[in-house]
Design a protein around this motif. Structure first.
Motif, PDB file in Angstrom:
ATOM      1  N   SER A 131    -110.272 -22.017 -58.926  1.00 19.14           N
ATOM      2  CA  SER A 131    -111.052 -20.913 -58.542  1.00 19.14           C
ATOM      3  C   SER A 131    -112.040 -21.243 -57.386  1.00 19.14           C
ATOM      4  CB  SER A 131    -112.049 -20.681 -59.755  1.00 19.14           C
ATOM      5  OG  SER A 131    -113.110 -21.691 -59.858  1.00 19.14           O
ATOM      6  N   ARG A 132    -112.038 -22.471 -56.958  1.00 19.48           N
ATOM      7  CA  ARG A 132    -112.604 -22.771 -55.713  1.00 19.48           C
ATOM      8  C   ARG A 132    -111.709 -22.783 -54.285  1.00 19.48           C
ATOM      9  NH1 ARG A 132    -114.070 -27.717 -55.138  1.00 19.48           N
ATOM     10  NH2 ARG A 132    -116.024 -27.375 -53.660  1.00 19.48           N
ATOM     11  N   MET A 133    -110.507 -22.350 -54.461  1.00 19.67           N
ATOM     12  CA  MET A 133    -109.761 -22.427 -53.527  1.00 19.67           C
ATOM     13  C   MET A 133    -110.013 -21.345 -52.492  1.00 19.67           C
ATOM     14  SD  MET A 133    -105.992 -23.190 -55.398  1.00 19.67           S
ATOM     15  CE  MET A 133    -105.798 -24.931 -55.696  1.00 19.67           C
ATOM     16  N   PRO A 134    -109.973 -21.519 -51.165  1.00 18.68           N
ATOM     17  CA  PRO A 134    -110.538 -20.292 -50.215  1.00 18.68           C
ATOM     18  C   PRO A 134    -109.141 -19.678 -49.977  1.00 18.68           C
ATOM     19  CG  PRO A 134    -110.035 -22.559 -49.224  1.00 18.68           C
ATOM     20  CD  PRO A 134    -110.158 -22.823 -50.400  1.00 18.68           C
ATOM     21  N   PRO A 135    -109.297 -18.390 -49.335  1.00 13.90           N
ATOM     22  CA  PRO A 135    -108.028 -17.637 -49.229  1.00 13.90           C
ATOM     23  C   PRO A 135    -107.063 -18.265 -48.418  1.00 13.90           C
ATOM     24  CG  PRO A 135    -110.073 -16.220 -48.862  1.00 13.90           C
ATOM     25  CD  PRO A 135    -110.595 -17.993 -48.780  1.00 13.90           C
ATOM     26  N   ARG A 155    -120.614 -31.784 -61.782  1.00 17.56           N
ATOM     27  CA  ARG A 155    -119.704 -31.871 -62.914  1.00 17.56           C
ATOM     28  C   ARG A 155    -119.070 -30.584 -62.881  1.00 17.56           C
ATOM     29  NH1 ARG A 155    -123.456 -32.660 -67.833  1.00 17.56           N
ATOM     30  NH2 ARG A 155    -124.394 -30.627 -67.045  1.00 17.56           N
ATOM     31  N   VAL A 156    -117.724 -30.512 -63.411  1.00 19.44           N
ATOM     32  CA  VAL A 156    -117.033 -29.372 -63.326  1.00 19.44           C
ATOM     33  C   VAL A 156    -117.606 -28.432 -64.063  1.00 19.44           C
ATOM     34  CG1 VAL A 156    -115.699 -30.053 -65.463  1.00 19.44           C
ATOM     35  CG2 VAL A 156    -114.645 -28.722 -63.724  1.00 19.44           C
ATOM     36  N   GLN A 157    -118.265 -28.514 -65.274  1.00 21.02           N
ATOM     37  CA  GLN A 157    -118.815 -27.426 -66.016  1.00 21.02           C
ATOM     38  C   GLN A 157    -120.047 -26.898 -65.154  1.00 21.02           C
ATOM     39  OE1 GLN A 157    -118.858 -30.900 -66.876  1.00 21.02           O
ATOM     40  NE2 GLN A 157    -120.676 -31.316 -68.383  1.00 21.02           N
ATOM     41  N   ASP A 158    -120.551 -27.499 -64.264  1.00 21.15           N
ATOM     42  CA  ASP A 158    -121.735 -26.854 -63.309  1.00 21.15           C
ATOM     43  C   ASP A 158    -121.161 -26.260 -62.182  1.00 21.15           C
ATOM     44  OD1 ASP A 158    -123.446 -27.960 -65.155  1.00 21.15           O
ATOM     45  OD2 ASP A 158    -123.610 -29.993 -64.181  1.00 21.15           O
ATOM     46  N   CYS A 159    -119.931 -26.416 -61.828  1.00 23.63           N
ATOM     47  CA  CYS A 159    -119.319 -25.939 -60.655  1.00 23.63           C
ATOM     48  C   CYS A 159    -119.495 -24.228 -60.757  1.00 23.63           C
ATOM     49  CB  CYS A 159    -117.732 -25.989 -60.541  1.00 23.63           C
ATOM     50  SG  CYS A 159    -116.802 -25.019 -59.245  1.00 23.63           S
ATOM     51  N   GLY A 160    -120.096 -23.818 -59.447  1.00 23.93           N
ATOM     52  CA  GLY A 160    -120.322 -22.210 -59.410  1.00 23.93           C
ATOM     53  C   GLY A 160    -121.513 -21.784 -59.980  1.00 23.93           C
ATOM     54  N   LYS A 161    -122.283 -22.735 -60.433  1.00 24.87           N
ATOM     55  CA  LYS A 161    -123.659 -22.382 -61.005  1.00 24.87           C
ATOM     56  C   LYS A 161    -124.795 -22.404 -60.056  1.00 24.87           C
ATOM     57  CE  LYS A 161    -122.521 -23.809 -65.936  1.00 24.87           C
ATOM     58  NZ  LYS A 161    -122.933 -24.478 -67.022  1.00 24.87           N
ATOM     59  N   ARG A 207    -108.510 -27.952 -48.955  1.00 26.01           N
ATOM     60  CA  ARG A 207    -107.971 -27.972 -50.303  1.00 26.01           C
ATOM     61  C   ARG A 207    -109.497 -28.499 -51.209  1.00 26.01           C
ATOM     62  NH1 ARG A 207    -102.544 -31.785 -49.587  1.00 26.01           N
ATOM     63  NH2 ARG A 207    -104.254 -33.137 -48.509  1.00 26.01           N
ATOM     64  N   PRO A 208    -109.725 -27.872 -52.178  1.00 27.08           N
ATOM     65  CA  PRO A 208    -111.084 -28.124 -52.939  1.00 27.08           C
ATOM     66  C   PRO A 208    -110.515 -29.679 -53.597  1.00 27.08           C
ATOM     67  CG  PRO A 208    -109.652 -26.872 -54.354  1.00 27.08           C
ATOM     68  CD  PRO A 208    -109.197 -26.722 -52.872  1.00 27.08           C
TER      69      PRO A 208
END
Length: 254
Positions: free
Chosen positions: A141-145, A248-254, A108-109
């Motif tokens: 959006s970070r949850m694995p399959p 930071r959540v706004q930097d997640c995935g960057k 779980r993220p």
């Protein structure tokens, strides 16, 4: 729009308390037929989402359909573009209070909310609601399959009455419980000051019974030990004795 009760006579027999995979699949199919009849947008939603709404209402098709249809309406009005842009929640993001990093032992993220950084006097309730949807969408959006839940660490270090915002707490609970049902896996509340417990008694009735069981108050002396029961050291935020820096959540995935 018709009444979700129109679907009642379609529900197969059986006690919801004894539900299993087959029962869920049948009820998801029946629920889909019901909600698609009421709102064509339901066709774009996968079965896993419908199942979460069903589980949130103990597999009651009528109640789950009603909740889901309200969710679709909420999504259209509150997230009309399909996402919340950072320009819409600049004041909330500026406070740097939501972080996400790592995964717990169940995959779980993990998200961390710094309650002591929320300033009631600077809060706009509509922007706050948008920021809740933004944050939850980011975390999901970070949850694995195969994973559908997340874990929260609510850090109340430095929390005082200037951070007390019952209306915002209730709004966040409402969005999470009714628009993101069955997403919350667990919440660790840490560094909890005694004055917070007065607020907790006020907001506690707004938490549904299933969600109440997911809150864990952690004593300071057992903090790292307790977190490590669910989170490997390699995935634990470094501020709690782990290896990962917070993002930071706004930097997640960057």
């Amino acid at each position: 729009m018709g009444d979700a009760n129109d679907c009642a006579h379609h529900e197969p027999g059986g006690d919801a308390a004894g539900w299993n995979g087959d029962v869920e699949r049948k009820k998801v199919a029946l629920m889909r037929a019901c909600v698609e009849k009421e709102d064509p947008a339901a066709k774009e939603v996968d079965d896993q989402t419908l199942r979460r709404f069903l589980r949130a209402r103990d597999l009651d098709i009528n109640k789950a359909s009603s909740l889901f249809l309200k969710y679709l309406k909420w999504r259209r009005t509150q997230v009309p573009k399909g996402f919340i842009s950072e320009t819409e929640i600049q004041n909330e993001l500026f406070q740097d209070k939501l972080f996400t990093q790592g995964f717990d032992k169940k995959g779980r993220p993990i998200a961390v909310i710094m309650g002591g950084r929320h300033v009631y006097s600077k809060r706009n309730i509509d922007e706050f609601r948008r920021s809740v949807a933004y944050g939850l969408d980011k975390i999901c959006s970070r949850m694995p399959p195969g994973q559908e839940k997340f874990l929260f660490i609510g850090d109340l270090q430095g929390w005082s009455y200037s951070n007390c915002d019952i209306r915002a707490c209730v709004a966040a609970l409402d969005i999470m419980q009714n628009c993101y049902p069955e997403r919350l896996g667990k919440v660790f509340l840490i560094h909890v000051p005694s004055i917070f417990m007065k607020v907790w008694k006020i907001i506690y009735p707004f938490i549904d019974n299933n969600t109440k069981q997911k809150f864990v108050f952690v004593e300071g002396k057992n903090l790292r030990e307790t977190l490590l029961e669910d989170i490997d050291e390699s995935q634990l935020p470094d501020i709690y004795g782990g290896k990962l820096p917070l993002v930071r959540v706004q930097d997640c995935g960057k």
